[in-house]
Motif scaffolding. Structure first.
Motif, PDB file in Angstrom:
ATOM      1  N   GLY A 155      25.621  40.828  33.158  1.00 44.97           N
ATOM      2  CA  GLY A 155      27.972  40.531  32.390  1.00 44.97           C
ATOM      3  C   GLY A 155      28.544  41.569  31.082  1.00 44.97           C
ATOM      4  O   GLY A 155      29.350  41.332  31.026  1.00 44.97           O
ATOM      5  N   ALA A 156      27.074  41.110  30.411  1.00 41.64           N
ATOM      6  CA  ALA A 156      27.669  42.162  29.169  1.00 41.64           C
ATOM      7  C   ALA A 156      28.640  43.509  29.207  1.00 41.64           C
ATOM      8  O   ALA A 156      29.609  44.065  28.938  1.00 41.64           O
ATOM      9  CB  ALA A 156      26.431  42.656  28.345  1.00 41.64           C
ATOM     10  N   VAL A 157      27.506  44.361  30.735  1.00 45.84           N
ATOM     11  CA  VAL A 157      28.484  45.452  30.945  1.00 45.84           C
ATOM     12  C   VAL A 157      29.929  45.437  31.781  1.00 45.84           C
ATOM     13  O   VAL A 157      30.620  46.789  30.811  1.00 45.84           O
ATOM     14  CB  VAL A 157      27.525  46.402  31.942  1.00 45.84           C
ATOM     15  N   MET A 158      29.275  44.391  31.583  1.00 50.50           N
ATOM     16  CA  MET A 158      30.991  43.817  33.159  1.00 50.50           C
ATOM     17  C   MET A 158      32.665  43.714  31.051  1.00 50.50           C
ATOM     18  O   MET A 158      33.581  44.238  32.128  1.00 50.50           O
ATOM     19  CB  MET A 158      31.437  42.638  33.809  1.00 50.50           C
ATOM     20  N   ALA A 159      31.478  43.279  30.880  1.00 51.45           N
ATOM     21  CA  ALA A 159      32.615  42.384  29.739  1.00 51.45           C
ATOM     22  C   ALA A 159      33.280  44.044  29.035  1.00 51.45           C
ATOM     23  O   ALA A 159      34.083  44.097  28.700  1.00 51.45           O
ATOM     24  CB  ALA A 159      32.248  41.967  28.344  1.00 51.45           C
ATOM     25  N   LEU A 160      32.545  44.814  28.703  1.00 49.92           N
ATOM     26  CA  LEU A 160      32.344  45.991  28.035  1.00 49.92           C
ATOM     27  C   LEU A 160      33.502  46.815  29.239  1.00 49.92           C
ATOM     28  O   LEU A 160      34.795  47.574  28.391  1.00 49.92           O
ATOM     29  CB  LEU A 160      31.157  46.878  28.226  1.00 49.92           C
ATOM     30  N   LEU A 161      33.110  46.551  30.709  1.00 51.76           N
ATOM     31  CA  LEU A 161      34.034  47.288  31.203  1.00 51.76           C
ATOM     32  C   LEU A 161      35.188  46.727  31.365  1.00 51.76           C
ATOM     33  O   LEU A 161      36.574  47.479  30.959  1.00 51.76           O
ATOM     34  CB  LEU A 161      33.452  47.401  32.820  1.00 51.76           C
ATOM     35  N   SER A 162      35.460  45.658  31.144  1.00 44.58           N
ATOM     36  CA  SER A 162      36.967  45.038  31.614  1.00 44.58           C
ATOM     37  C   SER A 162      37.930  45.622  29.189  1.00 44.58           C
ATOM     38  O   SER A 162      38.585  45.469  29.839  1.00 44.58           O
ATOM     39  CB  SER A 162      36.565  43.109  31.445  1.00 44.58           C
ATOM     40  N   ALA A 163      36.891  45.111  28.684  1.00 46.73           N
ATOM     41  CA  ALA A 163      36.912  45.671  27.508  1.00 46.73           C
ATOM     42  C   ALA A 163      38.041  47.016  27.296  1.00 46.73           C
ATOM     43  O   ALA A 163      39.344  47.044  27.182  1.00 46.73           O
ATOM     44  CB  ALA A 163      36.371  45.915  26.089  1.00 46.73           C
TER      45      ALA A 163
END
Lengths: 145, 112, 145, 94, 493
Positions: free
Chosen positions: C18-26
């Motif tokens: 989830g955190a990786v996903m968040a970074l990608l969206s950032a």
């Protein structure tokens, strides 16, 4: 008829808002009841309840919400304050210290053994005050154009 | 950690002071609200930050932290909320009466 | 590694992804050229990030403490329900506020529609005297003179 | 192992929030900023979930829902303001 | 345990809430507010008697024993002030019935008056640092709204200033509470006092005490009185009278409580600063009182002078000066209310605010004129009126202590008070009458009776000083010997 050509189509938002406000109200009730031994209580519960009303006000409008919830929120706030202060005075009748609270365990159907306390009435008063004050402020800021 | 948070509170006070000194009334009101929040941050920082568990019955094994500053802050937030609401209403009335929210246009003789 | 350990590892892995996903969206929100594309990053992938994280937390609490948190599930449902609507509403507002699209945009399908609707509405309302566009006011002024 | 993964996840979320803050500051138009703010709100929700897992306490779980609610309401209010210039209408207009 | 102690605060709160429901019925609103104030007078007289026989009383809210719970403490000092404020409010309410506009009464005027009184009485009675803050804020919130009742331009400007000044002072208060809690770890006044006495008043605590002094100086108008004349002169007459009588007194009370109960170990620093500030206040107030022609401003600067004078008593801190200060506090609450009411009546009758534009009022309204004369004498401290004894006792205290400069300033300021008010009296009551018999607005009985009651109160306070002295000595006793207070609060009964 004319009005219907350029109406602002909010179907998605309105449908979801109805559902979401239901969730928020449930959370508000949960927070209010949980407030004795865990985080929550009248203040937070009232704020969350007020936020549900604010959501409805934003998504719909004052007229619709008034029609749905025909209460004077100033009166709600005053009633809540009366309830809260009233529990303080209630202790006087029983010859206890001012603001003393009592609690006991009851066997309720469905809930089982439940702790009921007069703090609950106090908290209900706080919740009503919060709801009344928040909605009154928001209405009075947005009302006069 | 305490030092960092205290510096943060100081930054908030700085910003609030800047806002309080500005001419626009609405900025002044925002400044007063920020000032109160800086004080809240200070109250929770000055007695020392969290050493212990959440102050809730049945949570955590270690001794709970002192919950008093949080109670103070909650009360103070409510009061600050009321004060901000009152001053916003006052600002709005002033705006209606005088047609501006600039502080320097409020000046005038006692008996204008 | 025991079964519990495996499950906890999976929970942590879910949260990490989830955190990786968040970074990608950032990264997406930083790199995309205009609002309309940025909102893809801002709503779609960050919703996924939250879903994964909350699911991880749910599994963790379920295996670690035997506690099936309704609040976390409710949170998942809530975010899943509201994030797309929020994205939709923002972008609608942005489009109506005429936020510029990036130069690489190939087609704007709504361009004609919105224009037409606005014109119709203006015409209708001017007929009924409800509102008047600025140009119309100018015209009327000139006529009076 | 799990500790490290949680810390790493928190760090990644921190970086993501920092990037969103930058977008909030520079974002050329108002809707840009609101998209970024909405994203910050949603990410904070997951941050709190991770923090409550790493502390092993259930006391923060209410915060998740409340934060999500507030993020949603504020986004709606902002976008309604951009679209119509008012936040609360007095009359139903359809 | 004595639940009556909570009543002076809680009855007005309850009334304020109930009055919201009774919005359309003005008659009922008036009756209920008056009844509550009279009930408060009765309760506080009873409490005074009870304190004489049982010593200091305390009420633990919800049965939580100190230092853990919040509590109300009633000693003679606080109950005397509660009694006086109840009397003053009751009389001001009488005046309000015939002077306040109908539209105000519909806008919850009496609710806010009740809240103001609740905050004032709560501040006098509380035995807890944070509750003091809360009660201050209740009082201030009510006063923010009362000051802006009417919504004229001048009122809005002054009320904005007043709100901002008070928000900042509340902020300093909050910061000071945070510091004190961090250093000592308690908020109960008696417990704080005990701990400070145990560990000694370290320099950091002295610094914190100065922060508190700043707060209360802002609230009471000690040296930091720049906001006071403006905001006390704009509201309607009754509100002005209540402000002049009650608001600064709460700040003064807090200062007395703090510097006699908590921070009394370093008088060389703290009390000297208070003395210097009090002297400067006397000078500044005297200059202001003679400099302005607007009679409302003259009255407001008289409030400032009184603040300085009372705090001379604290700065000296001997038994007799403290007695004098308590006595003067009571006197000042009554007489300042009377002064503001008279000034407001004069303005209402002539529609002028400058003293040189009124003259000859005594031909039309003789009683008003003579009452103004009595106020002048009383404020200047002419025997046998009420100001005299307070001045003599404070003067005696300064002599004991050898603070001759303060003594000189205090008595020179009395001359300035006399001069400033006599100037008003001579120029607006003597001379050519400006109002002919036809234009004369008939004096309403409702305006005259409250003023007469307060005048009688002032005279009675002067003549009956002997019978009051038991209570006032008791009040000063607690201020001199904080151990009495600590024992009463921390003993478990």
């Amino acid at each position: 008829m004319i009005k219907h050509r350029y109406r602002i189509n909010n179907v998605i938002l309105r449908t979801v808002a109805k559902l979401v406000s239901l969730i928020i109200l449930t959370l508000a009730v949960y927070l209010f009841l949980a407030g004795h031994h865990s985080p929550g209580g009248g203040f937070v519960g009232g704020l969350v309840l007020a936020s549900a009303l604010v959501l409805l006000l934003i998504v719909f409008d004052i007229e619709t919400v008034r029609k749905g919830i025909p209460v004077d929120f100033k009166k709600v706030a005053a009633f809540g304050a009366l309830l809260s202060v009233g529990t303080g005075f209630g202790a006087l009748i029983f010859g206890e210290n001012f603001l003393s609270q009592a609690f006991d365990y009851f066997n309720l159907p469905f809930f089982g053994k439940t702790e009921l306390t007069t703090v609950m009435i106090f908290e209900a008063g706080v919740a009503l005050v919060v709801v009344g004050v928040v909605v009154t402020i928001i209405l009075s800021i947005s009302e006069d154009e | 950690m305490e030092t960092l948070v205290t510096i943060l509170a100081g930054v908030l006070v700085t910003v609030a002071t800047y806002l309080l000194l500005s001419k626009s009334l609405i900025r002044v009101v925002i400044g007063t609200a920020m000032l109160t929040h800086a004080a809240h941050l200070l109250i929770i920082t000055v007695p020392g930050l969290k050493i212990g568990s959440v102050p809730i019955l049945g949570e955590g094994d270690a001794g709970p932290v002192d919950a008093l500053p949080q109670a103070l802050i909650l009360t103070s937030i409510v009061i600050g909320f009321a004060v901000t609401a009152v001053s916003l209403v006052l600002t709005y009335r002033t705006y209606q009466e005088i047609g501006t929210d600039k502080l320097d246009q409020l000046r005038g003789d006692q008996d204008e | 590694m025991t079964v519990d350990g495996t499950i906890e590892f999976i929970a942590a892995l879910l949260m990490l992804s989830g955190a990786v996903m968040a970074l990608l969206s950032a990264i997406g929100i930083m790199r995309f050229p205009d609002v309309y594309t940025r909102s893809h990053a801002g709503t779609k992938s960050s919703t996924l990030a939250v879903l994964l994280t909350l699911l991880g937390a749910f599994i963790h609490f379920a295996s670690d403490q035997g506690f099936y948190s309704v609040r976390l599930l409710l949170g998942i449902v809530f975010v899943f329900l509201t994030a797309p609507v929020a994205g939709h509403v923002i972008i609608r507002a942005a489009y109506r506020a005429n936020v510029k699209m990036s130069d690489t945009t190939i087609e704007d399908e709504l361009k004609g529609v919105l224009q037409q609707v606005k014109q119709d509405a203006e015409a209708d309302r001017t007929e009924t005297g409800e509102i008047m566009s600025e140009d119309k006011k100018e015209e009327l002024k000139h006529q009076e003179e | 192992m799990i500790e490290i993964m949680l810390t790493l996840a928190l760090t990644l979320y921190g970086i993501a929030i920092a990037i969103s803050v930058i977008r909030t500051i520079i974002g050329p138009s108002l809707p840009d900023r609101i998209v970024a703010l909405d994203m910050i709100g949603v990410m904070l929700v997951s941050c709190i979930a991770i923090i409550s897992v790493s502390y092993g306490t259930k006391a923060f779980l209410e915060v998740i829902l409340i934060l999500a609610i507030l993020a949603f309401i504020s986004t709606i209010a902002f976008s309604k303001y951009i679209e119509r210039g008012t936040i609360i209408d007095s009359r139903r207009d359809d | 345990m004595n639940n009556l102690i909570a009543m002076p605060m809680m009855l007005p709160v309850l009334t304020a809430i109930i009055l919201i429901f009774l919005r359309p019925y003005i008659k009922i609103q008036r009756t209920i507010s008056l009844i509550v104030m009279i009930a408060n007078i009765g309760i506080s007289i009873y409490l005074l008697q009870l304190i004489q026989s049982n010593g200091i009383l305390r009420l633990d809210f919800g049965g939580w024993e100190p230092p853990f719970g919040i509590l109300f403490v009633a000693d003679s000092f606080s109950v005397i002030l509660v009694l006086t404020s109840s009397i003053v409010t009751a009389i001001c309410l009488l005046y309000a019935f015939s002077s306040v506009e109908k539209s105000y009464e519909h806008m919850f005027f009496y609710s806010f008056i009740n809240l103001l009184v609740a905050g004032v009485n709560g501040s006098f009675l509380t035995g807890d640092l944070f509750n003091l803050f809360v009660c201050f804020e209740i009082m201030l919130l009510a006063s923010y709204i009362l000051i802006a009742f009417g919504g004229k331009k001048g009122q809005l400007r002054e009320s904005i200033k007043y709100v901002i000044i008070n928000v900042i002072s509340s902020w300093i208060f909050l910061v000071a509470i945070g510091y004190l809690y961090a250093v000592i770890g308690s908020l109960n006044l008696a417990h704080l006092s005990e701990r400070i006495a145990e560990h000694g008043q370290t320099p950091i605590i002295t610094v914190i005490s100065i922060v508190f002094l700043t707060v209360f100086a802002l609230k009471a108008g000690l040296f930091l009185y720049f906001w006071l004349p403006g905001s006390y002169s704009v509201p309607s007459t009754v509100v002005g009278a209540l402000f002049g009588a009650l608001l600064t007194k709460v700040g003064i009370y807090a200062m007395f409580r703090f510097f006699s109960l908590l921070f009394y170990h370093e008088p060389a620093i703290t009390h000297t600063i208070i003395g210097v500030l009090a002297g400067l206040t006397l000078v500044g107030g005297s200059i202001g009182a003679v400099a302005y022609k607007d009679i409302r401003l003259v009255a407001s600067y008289n409030v400032v002078i009184a603040v300085g004078f009372i705090l001379v008593g604290l700065a000296v801190s001997t038994q007799s000066s403290l007695e004098g200060a308590v006595y003067y506090l009571v006197h000042d609450m009554i007489v300042k209310a009377l002064l503001f009411l008279l000034v407001g009546t004069m303005i209402a009758l002539t529609k002028e605010t400058k003293l040189d534009q009124m003259s000859g009022l005594i031909r039309n309204y003789p009683l008003l004129g003579w009452m103004f004369f009595i106020v002048t004498l009383s404020l200047a401290g002419i025997p046998p009126l009420s100001g005299f004894i307070g001045k003599v006792l404070i003067g005696g205290g300064t002599l004991e202590n050898g603070s001759y400069i303060l003594l000189a300033l205090a008595f020179i300021s009395s001359i300035f008070v006399l001069y400033s008010l006599l100037r008003v009296f001579l120029s607006s009551f003597w001379g050519e009458t400006i109002i002919s018999k036809d234009e004369e607005i008939p004096m309403k009985k409702g305006l005259l009776i409250p003023c007469a009651l307060l005048t009688i109160g002032s005279i009675a306070l002067g003549l009956g000083a002997e019978s009051l002295s038991v209570y006032i000595q008791d009040a000063a006793q607690v201020l001199v010997d904080p151990q009495l207070y600590i024992d009463a609060v921390l003993s478990s009964d």
